[in-house]
Design a protein around this motif. Structure first.
Motif, PDB file in Angstrom:
ATOM      1  N   SER A 102       0.819  -1.212   0.000  1.00 16.20           N
ATOM      2  CA  SER A 102       0.000   0.000   0.000  1.00 16.20           C
ATOM      3  C   SER A 102       0.852   1.262   0.000  1.00 16.20           C
ATOM      4  O   SER A 102       2.078   1.220   0.164  1.00 16.20           O
ATOM      5  N   ASN A 103       0.146   2.364  -0.092  1.00 18.92           N
ATOM      6  CA  ASN A 103       0.758   3.670   0.124  1.00 18.92           C
ATOM      7  C   ASN A 103       1.001   3.855   1.627  1.00 18.92           C
ATOM      8  O   ASN A 103       0.397   3.171   2.451  1.00 18.92           O
ATOM      9  N   TRP A 104       1.868   4.804   1.954  1.00 19.53           N
ATOM     10  CA  TRP A 104       2.131   5.143   3.354  1.00 19.53           C
ATOM     11  C   TRP A 104       1.011   6.018   3.897  1.00 19.53           C
ATOM     12  O   TRP A 104       0.461   6.852   3.171  1.00 19.53           O
ATOM     13  N   ILE A 105       0.673   5.833   5.171  1.00 24.83           N
ATOM     14  CA  ILE A 105      -0.296   6.671   5.879  1.00 24.83           C
ATOM     15  C   ILE A 105       0.369   7.158   7.166  1.00 24.83           C
ATOM     16  O   ILE A 105       0.961   6.354   7.896  1.00 24.83           O
ATOM     17  N   THR A 106       0.268   8.447   7.441  1.00 27.15           N
ATOM     18  CA  THR A 106       0.817   8.997   8.673  1.00 27.15           C
ATOM     19  C   THR A 106      -0.220   8.885   9.789  1.00 27.15           C
ATOM     20  O   THR A 106      -1.369   9.303   9.627  1.00 27.15           O
ATOM     21  N   VAL A 107       0.209   8.308  10.902  1.00 30.66           N
ATOM     22  CA  VAL A 107      -0.643   8.198  12.087  1.00 30.66           C
ATOM     23  C   VAL A 107      -0.247   9.341  13.015  1.00 30.66           C
ATOM     24  O   VAL A 107       0.732   9.247  13.744  1.00 30.66           O
TER      25      VAL A 107
ATOM     26  N   SER B 256       4.282   8.490  13.105  1.00 29.35           N
ATOM     27  CA  SER B 256       4.861   7.418  12.277  1.00 29.35           C
ATOM     28  C   SER B 256       4.078   7.244  10.986  1.00 29.35           C
ATOM     29  O   SER B 256       2.881   7.502  10.919  1.00 29.35           O
ATOM     30  N   LYS B 257       4.790   6.758   9.973  1.00 34.62           N
ATOM     31  CA  LYS B 257       4.146   6.400   8.710  1.00 34.62           C
ATOM     32  C   LYS B 257       4.066   4.883   8.636  1.00 34.62           C
ATOM     33  O   LYS B 257       5.050   4.185   8.928  1.00 34.62           O
ATOM     34  N   LEU B 258       2.891   4.392   8.223  1.00 34.70           N
ATOM     35  CA  LEU B 258       2.635   2.956   8.119  1.00 34.70           C
ATOM     36  C   LEU B 258       2.220   2.591   6.705  1.00 34.70           C
ATOM     37  O   LEU B 258       1.647   3.412   5.985  1.00 34.70           O
TER      38      LEU B 258
ATOM     39  N   ILE C  37       6.371  -0.026   9.702  1.00 38.48           N
ATOM     40  CA  ILE C  37       6.590   1.334  10.198  1.00 38.48           C
ATOM     41  C   ILE C  37       7.806   1.881   9.466  1.00 38.48           C
ATOM     42  O   ILE C  37       8.881   1.267   9.487  1.00 38.48           O
ATOM     43  N   ASP C  38       7.633   3.015   8.816  1.00 39.54           N
ATOM     44  CA  ASP C  38       8.735   3.622   8.073  1.00 39.54           C
ATOM     45  C   ASP C  38       9.925   3.846   9.007  1.00 39.54           C
ATOM     46  O   ASP C  38       9.786   4.431  10.088  1.00 39.54           O
ATOM     47  N   GLY C  39      11.088   3.323   8.618  1.00 41.35           N
ATOM     48  CA  GLY C  39      12.312   3.502   9.391  1.00 41.35           C
ATOM     49  C   GLY C  39      12.545   2.468  10.475  1.00 41.35           C
ATOM     50  O   GLY C  39      13.567   2.515  11.147  1.00 41.35           O
ATOM     51  N   GLU C  40      11.620   1.542  10.665  1.00 44.14           N
ATOM     52  CA  GLU C  40      11.771   0.502  11.689  1.00 44.14           C
ATOM     53  C   GLU C  40      11.937  -0.859  11.030  1.00 44.14           C
ATOM     54  O   GLU C  40      11.269  -1.170  10.044  1.00 44.14           O
ATOM     55  N   GLU C  41      12.822  -1.664  11.582  1.00 48.21           N
ATOM     56  CA  GLU C  41      13.025  -3.022  11.068  1.00 48.21           C
ATOM     57  C   GLU C  41      11.873  -3.947  11.460  1.00 48.21           C
ATOM     58  O   GLU C  41      11.425  -4.777  10.672  1.00 48.21           O
ATOM     59  N   THR C  42      11.391  -3.802  12.683  1.00 48.18           N
ATOM     60  CA  THR C  42      10.301  -4.636  13.181  1.00 48.18           C
ATOM     61  C   THR C  42       8.967  -4.029  12.768  1.00 48.18           C
ATOM     62  O   THR C  42       8.747  -2.833  12.968  1.00 48.18           O
ATOM     63  N   PRO C  43       8.071  -4.820  12.205  1.00 54.06           N
ATOM     64  CA  PRO C  43       6.767  -4.275  11.824  1.00 54.06           C
ATOM     65  C   PRO C  43       5.883  -4.001  13.038  1.00 54.06           C
ATOM     66  O   PRO C  43       6.104  -4.549  14.129  1.00 54.06           O
ATOM     67  N   ALA C  44       4.871  -3.176  12.824  1.00 50.18           N
ATOM     68  CA  ALA C  44       3.891  -2.896  13.881  1.00 50.18           C
ATOM     69  C   ALA C  44       3.094  -4.145  14.206  1.00 50.18           C
ATOM     70  O   ALA C  44       2.849  -4.446  15.363  1.00 50.18           O
ATOM     71  N   LEU C  45       2.693  -4.867  13.161  1.00 45.65           N
ATOM     72  CA  LEU C  45       1.934  -6.090  13.383  1.00 45.65           C
ATOM     73  C   LEU C  45       2.057  -7.012  12.190  1.00 45.65           C
ATOM     74  O   LEU C  45       2.393  -6.589  11.085  1.00 45.65           O
TER      75      LEU C  45
END
Length: 156
Positions: free
Chosen positions: A22-27, A107-109, A136-144
């Protein structure tokens, strides 16, 4: 060959492959606050930036896990269109779901989908199982990471 049979054959060929990003979404804090009010979950780690900065290891507020999960529908809209003959898609639930990393305000997801399985459930339905990874943009581990089931409904 019916449109359901064609979609089934096409989907089978995609099992095991990434089928959409998907596209990125800012939370942002406004989104978090709106979700908190809507769900009546106004715990301070979500809605009090000053206290969350002072008293948590996150440096500020974090999104609700269920807010992050609720964005799955939006990510799916970015990645999937109706197949020929399909009249609707229906959320059929989750088999597995793990929240792996908190989502900090700002964060951007984005969602990443891999087709795991497809089954003809009836003469009008395909049950498609996707692994959904919300990054999560910039994170190695995903949110879920979740195993998400969806029904593709066709005219008979």
């Amino acid at each position: 060959m019916s449109s359901l049979q064609t979609a089934f054959t096409q989907s089978q060929a995609l099992v095991g492959t990434e089928v959409g990003v998907s596209n990125w979404i800012t939370v942002d804090q406004e989104m978090i606050d709106t979700f908190a009010k809507t769900t009546h979950d106004e715990q301070w780690i979500h809605v009090d930036p000053e206290r969350a900065a002072a008293e948590t290891p996150f440096g500020g507020t974090i999104a609700h896990g269920f807010l992050t999960l609720s964005l799955a529908s939006r990510f799916a809209y970015d990645c999937f269109s109706l197949m020929t003959g399909q009249v609707m898609g229906i959320n059929y639930g989750m088999n597995k779901l793990r929240f792996l990393m908190p989502v900090r305000a700002g964060s951007k997801l984005r969602g990443r989908f891999t087709l795991v399985d497809v089954k003809a459930r009836s003469a009008t339905d395909l049950l498609r199982t996707n692994t959904l990874t919300i990054e999560i943009d910039g994170e190695e581990t995903p949110a879920l990471v979740a195993e998400w089931l969806g029904l593709a409904v066709f005219k008979d």
